[in-house]
Design a protein around this motif. Structure first.
Motif, short mmCIF file in Angstrom:
data_model
loop_
_atom_site.label_atom_id
_atom_site.label_comp_id
_atom_site.label_asym_id
_atom_site.label_seq_id
_atom_site.Cartn_x
_atom_site.Cartn_y
_atom_site.Cartn_z
N ASP A 34 27.58 -15.03 -16.37
CA ASP A 34 27.49 -14.64 -17.78
C ASP A 34 26.66 -15.62 -18.60
N ALA A 35 26.28 -16.75 -18.01
CA ALA A 35 25.51 -17.75 -18.75
C ALA A 35 24.05 -17.32 -18.83
N SER A 36 23.47 -17.44 -20.02
CA SER A 36 22.04 -17.13 -20.18
C SER A 36 21.23 -18.38 -19.86
N ILE A 37 20.13 -18.20 -19.13
CA ILE A 37 19.33 -19.32 -18.63
C ILE A 37 17.86 -19.05 -18.93
N ALA A 38 17.19 -20.04 -19.51
CA ALA A 38 15.73 -19.97 -19.71
C ALA A 38 15.11 -21.14 -18.99
N MET A 39 14.19 -20.86 -18.08
CA MET A 39 13.46 -21.88 -17.33
C MET A 39 12.01 -21.92 -17.82
N PHE A 40 11.55 -23.12 -18.18
CA PHE A 40 10.18 -23.29 -18.67
C PHE A 40 9.38 -24.13 -17.68
N GLU A 41 8.19 -23.65 -17.34
CA GLU A 41 7.30 -24.35 -16.41
C GLU A 41 5.95 -24.55 -17.08
N VAL A 42 5.44 -25.80 -17.03
CA VAL A 42 4.18 -26.11 -17.70
C VAL A 42 2.98 -25.47 -17.02
N GLY A 43 3.07 -25.22 -15.71
CA GLY A 43 1.94 -24.67 -14.97
C GLY A 43 2.01 -23.15 -14.85
N PRO A 44 0.98 -22.56 -14.24
CA PRO A 44 0.94 -21.10 -14.09
C PRO A 44 1.68 -20.63 -12.84
N THR A 45 1.88 -19.33 -12.77
CA THR A 45 2.39 -18.70 -11.55
C THR A 45 1.23 -18.53 -10.59
N VAL A 46 1.35 -19.11 -9.39
CA VAL A 46 0.22 -19.11 -8.45
C VAL A 46 0.53 -18.34 -7.18
N SER A 47 1.76 -17.85 -7.02
CA SER A 47 2.14 -17.15 -5.79
C SER A 47 3.20 -16.13 -6.11
N GLN A 48 3.38 -15.21 -5.19
CA GLN A 48 4.39 -14.16 -5.34
C GLN A 48 5.27 -14.10 -4.11
N PRO A 49 6.59 -14.01 -4.31
CA PRO A 49 7.29 -14.09 -5.59
C PRO A 49 7.07 -15.44 -6.24
N PRO A 50 7.30 -15.54 -7.55
CA PRO A 50 7.05 -16.81 -8.23
C PRO A 50 7.75 -17.97 -7.55
N GLY A 51 6.98 -19.03 -7.30
CA GLY A 51 7.54 -20.21 -6.65
C GLY A 51 7.36 -20.24 -5.15
N ALA A 52 6.76 -19.20 -4.56
CA ALA A 52 6.58 -19.17 -3.11
C ALA A 52 5.59 -20.22 -2.66
#
Length: 515
Positions: A34-52
């Protein structure tokens, strides 16, 4: 999971999308849905799924583009793809990383000339080797009685296996020869063995390397209360009356700034940029940035004796893997972490008429633990700014006489190991430039008391700032020689559980009040 709609308030903000930030998101998604979470990353998405992991990108051109996009906003500089290039004295970064433009060394000090970072969704876990050994002897954090359980949970999140290279034709041979030279007097847990790796093999034979995508898992990706926003620079942590209450984040696409309120803030940037953000926020414990330690690294190569080429119909898996990846664990009596693996090419030239069996050139690396000193540090000031406009890291770092003795001992030991498994390639081992390990630790170190020698408590909560947590290699308080990611993820699990426990208590209290 990803979006550009910045929330005004969430339960938890996570700064950074590397494996430790991802571990917080995963544990909270499992234990506090039930906790809401926001993750912020300074760089771009470079792979799929994100973070691969970018090694999972089959197209070499696409993989190169993903690496280039991870190299931050500064000058690209020269790239070093092999130890041979580093031996030639080139100050260059590995693909997918970028160096400090200045402030990496000062007169009379050794510095960290090739200290490097990545800016992309997934952080360095989109580019790493995937090695996940457990710490041993003095590497272990003695004041954590649950360390082994936490390490096991870290292995679950990272998808650690030891059998991905079982079909490597020379793997057993390499380990047998190393064992004959190393194992006498060692416990079963510290004898030569397969390296635990964050990798698995698909049914078609291809290897899939774990990145933050594996740590996040489906439970996080499918969590409607989790949001990942890339190209977002968190410029400060807001704290009020000794408690973290949110962050200020800048959208790097539009330049707009947003204030996001939060009950908990987790800073999981890296061992240089986590203390950077705390310092920029006016949160400056005495130990912040201090006890910085890297792992000096000695490398060598050997050609296996008496081997025949592998069968021509051996599966093509996208990686030369004839000898697999073997591990010589750290012990206090032999204080080096050994990583022995296939080299795609020899780091030194071979004669053109010298026939080499594919996969028979094996690389050896020994990592050394550092003497821990408060004076080894990353510091910040208002006069120097990095390419993001944040206070620029300024590194003060010096090898002690004992450190230098250990490097020389490692050079002797690595030659002995090379001679045990084959014929050494080249005249001498060489020591990589400091910072090459990318295993920087200690700058936000954990401790049992707020006595000026640590930044956070055993749950990774910053001393004196309730609700503010730090994560990453910087939290590790011991001098290690082994790859630190598994330990860092284990510590993140402990911190995430402490946050999740708050929501569990509130949920229980709410249920009681309704009765």
């Amino acid at each position: 999971m990803s979006g550009r709609q910045y929330p005004t308030a969430v339960d938890v903000v996570i700064v950074g999308s590397g494996p430790t930030g991802a571990a917080y998101a995963r544990i909270l998604s499992e234990r506090a849905p039930d906790a809401s979470i926001a993750m912020f990353e300074v760089g771009p998405t470079v792979s799929q799924p994100p973070g691969a992991h970018v090694k999972n990108i089959a197209d070499p051109a696409e993989r190169s583009r993903a690496q280039a996009a991870s190299e931050g906003p500064g000058a690209r500089g020269e790239k070093v793809a092999s130890p041979g290039a580093a031996k030639a004295g080139v100050r260059g970064a590995r693909p997918g990383t970028f160096l400090l433009e200045e402030g990496f060394a000062f007169e009379g000090e050794d510095g960290l000339p090739v200290a490097a970072m990545s800016s992309n969704v997934g952080g360095m876990a989109a580019h790493w080797t995937g090695a996940c050994p457990r710490p041993n002897d003095s590497e272990r954090i003695g004041f954590l009685p649950d360390l082994d359980e936490l390490l096991a949970e870290g292995e679950r999140l990272l998808g650690v296996t030891t059998d991905a290279f079982d079909a490597a034709p020379f793997g057993d041979l390499v380990r047998d020869r190393l064992s004959a030279a190393v194992d006498e007097g060692r416990t079963a847990a510290t004898r030569v063995q397969r390296m635990p790796l964050a990798v698995h093999r698909r049914d078609d034979g291809r290897l899939v390397w774990s990145g933050s995508d594996v740590v996040l898992g489906d439970v996080t990706r499918e969590n409607p209360r989790f949001t990942l926003i890339d190209e977002s620079l968190v410029t400060s942590v807001i704290s009020t009356d000794g408690r973290a209450t949110g962050v200020v984040v800048r959208d790097l696409r539009s330049g707009a700034e947003h204030e996001v309120r939060a009950r908990f803030v987790v800073v999981a940037a890296d061992a240089l940029r986590t203390p950077q953000l705390l310092w920029a926020s006016g949160i400056r414990p005495e130990a912040l940035g201090r006890y910085l330690n890297d792992q000096a690294q000695v490398v060598f190569a050997a050609r296996l004796r008496g081997v025949e080429p592998a069968a021509s119909d051996a599966p093509v898996t996208g990686l030369a893997e004839q000898s697999g990846v073997s591990w010589v664990p750290f012990t206090d009596s032999m204080p080096f972490h050994g990583q022995i693996m296939q080299l795609d090419a020899s780091p030194v030239p071979l004669a053109e008429d010298d026939p080499v069996v594919p996969g028979s050139i094996v690389g050896l690396g020994l990592f050394c633990a550092k003497d821990l000193r408060a004076d080894d540090r990353v510091e910040f000031d208002d006069a120097h700014r990095d390419a993001y406009g944040m206070p620029a890291p300024r590194i003060h770092y010096t090898l002690t006489a004992h450190d230098r003795e250990m490097v020389e001992r490692a050079r002797r030991e690595i030659r002995r190991l090379a001679e045990a498994i084959g014929d050494p390639v080249g005249d001498q081992p060489f020591t990589l430039p400091l910072g090459s390990s990318l295993h920087y630790q200690g700058t936000t170190r954990m401790g049992v008391a707020d006595d000026g020698t640590s930044v956070c408590d055993t749950d990774s909560q910053v001393w004196g700032v309730a609700g503010l947590y730090v994560a990453g290699n910087g939290v590790i308080p011991t001098a290690t020689a082994c790859n630190p990611t598994l330990t860092s993820v284990a510590l993140a699990v402990r911190g995430a559980r402490s946050i999740a426990a708050v929501f569990a208590r509130e949920h229980a209290d709410a249920a009681l009040s309704e009765r």
